[in-house]
Design a protein around this motif. Structure first.
Motif, PDB file in Angstrom:
ATOM      1  N   LEU A 154      -5.998  -0.408   6.034  1.00 36.43           N
ATOM      2  CA  LEU A 154      -6.036  -1.369   7.136  1.00 36.43           C
ATOM      3  C   LEU A 154      -7.421  -1.989   7.288  1.00 36.43           C
ATOM      4  N   ALA A 155      -8.453  -1.206   7.059  1.00 40.19           N
ATOM      5  CA  ALA A 155      -9.816  -1.696   7.258  1.00 40.19           C
ATOM      6  C   ALA A 155     -10.310  -2.554   6.101  1.00 40.19           C
ATOM      7  N   GLU A 156      -9.933  -2.191   4.867  1.00 43.09           N
ATOM      8  CA  GLU A 156     -10.541  -2.824   3.699  1.00 43.09           C
ATOM      9  C   GLU A 156      -9.623  -3.781   2.953  1.00 43.09           C
ATOM     10  N   ARG A 157      -8.326  -3.523   2.936  1.00 43.71           N
ATOM     11  CA  ARG A 157      -7.405  -4.329   2.125  1.00 43.71           C
ATOM     12  C   ARG A 157      -6.013  -4.295   2.747  1.00 43.71           C
ATOM     13  N   PRO A 158      -5.823  -4.911   3.888  1.00 34.99           N
ATOM     14  CA  PRO A 158      -4.523  -4.857   4.571  1.00 34.99           C
ATOM     15  C   PRO A 158      -3.393  -5.315   3.644  1.00 34.99           C
ATOM     16  N   PRO A 159      -2.369  -4.491   3.478  1.00 32.23           N
ATOM     17  CA  PRO A 159      -1.263  -4.862   2.592  1.00 32.23           C
ATOM     18  C   PRO A 159      -0.277  -5.780   3.295  1.00 32.23           C
ATOM     19  N   ALA A 160       0.641  -6.332   2.513  1.00 36.51           N
ATOM     20  CA  ALA A 160       1.727  -7.112   3.103  1.00 36.51           C
ATOM     21  C   ALA A 160       2.795  -6.192   3.673  1.00 36.51           C
ATOM     22  N   SER A 161       2.912  -4.989   3.096  1.00 33.18           N
ATOM     23  CA  SER A 161       3.888  -4.007   3.562  1.00 33.18           C
ATOM     24  C   SER A 161       3.514  -2.648   2.998  1.00 33.18           C
ATOM     25  N   TRP A 162       4.260  -1.645   3.419  1.00 38.52           N
ATOM     26  CA  TRP A 162       3.985  -0.266   3.032  1.00 38.52           C
ATOM     27  C   TRP A 162       5.082   0.244   2.112  1.00 38.52           C
ATOM     28  N   LYS A 163       4.732   1.167   1.212  1.00 38.05           N
ATOM     29  CA  LYS A 163       5.715   1.747   0.293  1.00 38.05           C
ATOM     30  C   LYS A 163       5.635   3.262   0.381  1.00 38.05           C
ATOM     31  N   MET A 164       6.788   3.914   0.480  1.00 41.00           N
ATOM     32  CA  MET A 164       6.811   5.369   0.528  1.00 41.00           C
ATOM     33  C   MET A 164       8.095   5.902  -0.084  1.00 41.00           C
ATOM     34  N   TYR A 165       8.054   7.160  -0.458  1.00 44.61           N
ATOM     35  CA  TYR A 165       9.186   7.862  -1.054  1.00 44.61           C
ATOM     36  C   TYR A 165       9.459   9.097  -0.210  1.00 44.61           C
ATOM     37  N   THR A 166      10.589   9.141   0.476  1.00 41.86           N
ATOM     38  CA  THR A 166      10.879  10.315   1.304  1.00 41.86           C
ATOM     39  C   THR A 166      11.086  11.570   0.459  1.00 41.86           C
TER      40      THR A 166
ATOM     41  N   ALA B 121       0.881  -1.163   0.000  1.00 42.96           N
ATOM     42  CA  ALA B 121       0.000   0.000   0.000  1.00 42.96           C
ATOM     43  C   ALA B 121       0.918   1.212   0.000  1.00 42.96           C
ATOM     44  N   VAL B 122       0.750   2.075  -0.985  1.00 43.23           N
ATOM     45  CA  VAL B 122       1.572   3.280  -1.086  1.00 43.23           C
ATOM     46  C   VAL B 122       1.010   4.331  -0.135  1.00 43.23           C
ATOM     47  N   VAL B 123       1.880   4.917   0.682  1.00 40.60           N
ATOM     48  CA  VAL B 123       1.461   5.976   1.603  1.00 40.60           C
ATOM     49  C   VAL B 123       2.174   7.269   1.228  1.00 40.60           C
ATOM     50  N   ARG B 124       1.520   8.386   1.504  1.00 39.46           N
ATOM     51  CA  ARG B 124       1.991   9.698   1.046  1.00 39.46           C
ATOM     52  C   ARG B 124       2.079  10.664   2.220  1.00 39.46           C
ATOM     53  N   PRO B 125       3.037  10.486   3.098  1.00 38.27           N
ATOM     54  CA  PRO B 125       3.119  11.344   4.284  1.00 38.27           C
ATOM     55  C   PRO B 125       3.123  12.829   3.936  1.00 38.27           C
ATOM     56  N   GLY B 126       2.300  13.560   4.657  1.00 36.59           N
ATOM     57  CA  GLY B 126       2.223  15.004   4.473  1.00 36.59           C
ATOM     58  C   GLY B 126       1.138  15.454   3.527  1.00 36.59           C
ATOM     59  N   GLN B 127       0.718  14.585   2.612  1.00 40.60           N
ATOM     60  CA  GLN B 127      -0.347  14.977   1.701  1.00 40.60           C
ATOM     61  C   GLN B 127      -1.683  14.993   2.437  1.00 40.60           C
ATOM     62  N   PRO B 128      -2.594  15.858   2.045  1.00 40.55           N
ATOM     63  CA  PRO B 128      -3.895  15.930   2.729  1.00 40.55           C
ATOM     64  C   PRO B 128      -4.596  14.571   2.756  1.00 40.55           C
ATOM     65  N   GLY B 129      -5.039  14.162   3.937  1.00 39.49           N
ATOM     66  CA  GLY B 129      -5.792  12.928   4.086  1.00 39.49           C
ATOM     67  C   GLY B 129      -4.974  11.656   4.030  1.00 39.49           C
ATOM     68  N   TRP B 130      -3.655  11.768   4.169  1.00 37.27           N
ATOM     69  CA  TRP B 130      -2.840  10.563   3.976  1.00 37.27           C
ATOM     70  C   TRP B 130      -3.082   9.512   5.046  1.00 37.27           C
ATOM     71  N   MET B 131      -3.334   9.922   6.282  1.00 33.86           N
ATOM     72  CA  MET B 131      -3.599   8.936   7.330  1.00 33.86           C
ATOM     73  C   MET B 131      -4.982   8.309   7.167  1.00 33.86           C
ATOM     74  N   ASP B 132      -5.910   9.025   6.574  1.00 30.82           N
ATOM     75  CA  ASP B 132      -7.218   8.429   6.278  1.00 30.82           C
ATOM     76  C   ASP B 132      -7.052   7.277   5.289  1.00 30.82           C
ATOM     77  N   GLU B 133      -6.141   7.459   4.330  1.00 32.21           N
ATOM     78  CA  GLU B 133      -5.886   6.399   3.356  1.00 32.21           C
ATOM     79  C   GLU B 133      -5.250   5.180   4.026  1.00 32.21           C
ATOM     80  N   VAL B 134      -4.389   5.429   5.010  1.00 35.59           N
ATOM     81  CA  VAL B 134      -3.803   4.324   5.776  1.00 35.59           C
ATOM     82  C   VAL B 134      -4.903   3.566   6.514  1.00 35.59           C
ATOM     83  N   ASP B 135      -5.797   4.302   7.166  1.00 31.86           N
ATOM     84  CA  ASP B 135      -6.903   3.665   7.889  1.00 31.86           C
ATOM     85  C   ASP B 135      -7.777   2.843   6.943  1.00 31.86           C
ATOM     86  N   GLN B 136      -8.020   3.381   5.754  1.00 30.19           N
ATOM     87  CA  GLN B 136      -8.846   2.661   4.784  1.00 30.19           C
ATOM     88  C   GLN B 136      -8.160   1.368   4.341  1.00 30.19           C
TER      89      GLN B 136
END
Length: 502
Positions: free
Chosen positions: A232-244, A215-230
């Motif tokens: 986790l609730a709907e399609r738990p990934p095997a791991s997380w992907k991000m680009y600093t 699941a790609v996460v976008r720290p700092g972008q609007p609503g990024w933690m809401d996407e993480v919650d979604q």
């Protein structure tokens, strides 16, 4: 280094399909993100030697050059040519090129080796940002550059070719399907939902767990933690992907961040720790030589500067650094090796290798995608130095296999390159590198798959029989039984190469 080639740049490239179809690329292939360097004098020597060996041994076997290079003997011949030019870096003999039975015996020696590729991609069916894969939107622009648009297709990086190249045309057992964040979301290869759907589709078709998803996460972008919650609730990934760095294709990236930013990131770490999904895959490295100017103000986010603190603060999480924090992406050939021989350091990769010493933890990993492929093609001695640096600092248990396929075509040549690679004895003595050992020895088994299997909780004793009996395995065995398995190996490259002399 641009997303689209300018008209001037297009005059300097041609489709990679026009390159010599070798089992190992004989020059650097660009997917459109960077300007490919011209074929070096040494690479020209390798190509000429491959042709010579193929013509000699192919004729004895009643095969033309192209057919011979599809075989195990053809693969061996390519590594022989590399050794002839660069010195004895790969474990191969000319007898393998001459004798198909010997070449097949070598291949059989690694049959059943578990290989897990943690960095793979395909793009969604409606993906229309063709510039990323090196294609212009306008056929007219292609025609003005004298290129044949009929030879180029986004199919090369879509689902069907992914399955063919990775599961049928290579020894890969399991993959992780990834994505990337962009400030303009129309550039996304796959949405998180599409990644999850793709994982289900492949595994249902195969009849076993052949693919896991990020699941790609976008720290700092609007609503990024809401996407993480979604997720986790709907399609738990095997791991997380991000680009600093934020958007990896734009120096005007809006959302770069540090992993050790307590205010921004630590709530996320708490959440994923509680959920038990503790693998975080982070893109770092792969910057042009003029990075201080072209990526002014943001390039430091691609370095290992934020890892010692976060690794120490969160020892229960795994920080998997994609591309191994290797900075020197597409420099002039030889520049990075010359710097290494002078200083003993490889910019940013050495900094990554020193994180355990600074943090006192063992939860930081180097993933090899693109970094290994490009260095092995430009100078395999430097590929050996890069791998030696990671292993010396992080340990062989903390180096992870990934290839960035299917953007680079079939990963089989990369698998064979690692199986055969050995750090030269002079380099071992001078820099204190340990030998890599046999193709199916402890170190290479760890790197190619066992490290990732442990990280992703794959029980090989329970799962591996299914990998050898599922639908993909059955299809592959049908080709093998018919004696046509190696015909799947087209040795085609996708993308762009520097224009070759007429």
């Amino acid at each position: 280094m641009g997303t689209y080639f300018s008209e001037r740049e297009f005059a300097q490239v041609e489709p990679a399909e026009n390159a010599f179809r070798s089992p190992i690329p004989t020059q650097v292939i660009s997917n459109g993100e960077f300007n490919p360097p011209a074929q070096t004098a040494q690479q020209k020597q390798v190509e000429a030697r491959i042709k010579e060996l193929a013509d000699t041994y192919g004729a004895k076997l009643g095969m033309d050059r192209r057919r011979f290079l599809q075989t195990a003997s053809g693969m061996a011949a390519a590594f022989v040519a590399m050794n002839n030019v660069f010195g004895n870096v790969f474990d191969v003999s000319e007898a393998e090129a001459a004798d198909p039975m010997m070449a097949q015996a070598r291949a059989d020696g690694t049959k059943g080796q578990f290989i897990m590729d943690v960095q793979t991609h395909w793009v969604r069916d409606d993906y229309n940002q063709e510039g990323f894969v090196g294609f212009l939107k306008s056929v007219n622009q292609l025609e003005r550059s004298g290129l044949d648009p009929s030879k180029i297709s986004v199919y090369d990086v879509k689902f069907e070719n992914y399955v063919r190249q990775i599961f049928l045309n290579s020894d890969t057992s399991v993959t992780v399907l990834s994505g990337a964040p962009f400030d303009d979301t129309s550039w996304e290869f796959l949405t998180n939902q599409a990644i999850a759907d793709g994982v289900k589709m492949v595994n249902k078709t195969a009849g076993s767990t052949r693919i896991l998803g990020h699941a790609v996460v976008r720290p700092g972008q609007p609503g990024w933690m809401d996407e993480v919650d979604q997720a986790l609730a709907e399609r738990p990934p095997a791991s997380w992907k991000m680009y600093t760095i934020g958007d990896p294709l734009s120096a005007k990236t809006k959302y770069p961040f540090r992993l050790d930013d307590e205010k921004l990131m630590y709530g996320f770490y708490e959440k994923i720790d509680k959920a038990g999904i503790r693998n975080i895959c982070i893109h770092k490295g792969l910057m042009p030589s003029d990075y201080e100017e072209s990526w002014a103000g943001v390039w430091k986010y691609q370095t290992a500067w934020d890892l010692p603190k976060v690794a120490k603060d969160w020892p229960q999480l795994n920080f998997i650094i994609y591309h191994g924090c290797f900075r020197a992406f597409m420099d002039q050939p030889g520049a990075a090796l010359a710097e290494f021989e002078k200083t003993g350091d490889i910019k940013w990769a050495t900094e990554l290798s020193r994180v355990p010493e600074k943090s006192g933890t063992q939860n930081v990993y180097a993933e090899m995608g693109t970094s290994f492929a490009t260095t092995a093609v430009i100078d395999p001695r430097f590929a050996a130095a890069l791998l030696g640096t990671w292993i010396k600092g992080l340990g062989s248990s903390n180096v992870i296999w990934g290839t960035d396929s299917v953007f680079h075509g079939s990963p089989q040549w990369q698998i064979e390159a690692l199986r055969r690679l050995e750090i030269p004895a002079d380099m071992q003595r001078k820099y204190g590198f340990a030998p890599l050992g046999a193709a199916n020895g402890r170190v290479k088994n760890q790197i190619l798959g066992l490290n990732s299997a442990g990280m992703y909780n794959i029980n090989l004793r329970a799962s591996y029989p299914r990998f050898t009996e599922d639908k993909f395995a059955q299809i592959k065995e049908e080709y093998r039984t018919a004696g046509t398995l190696d015909t799947l190996r087209d040795n085609a490259a996708h993308g762009w190469i520097a224009r070759r002399p007429a």
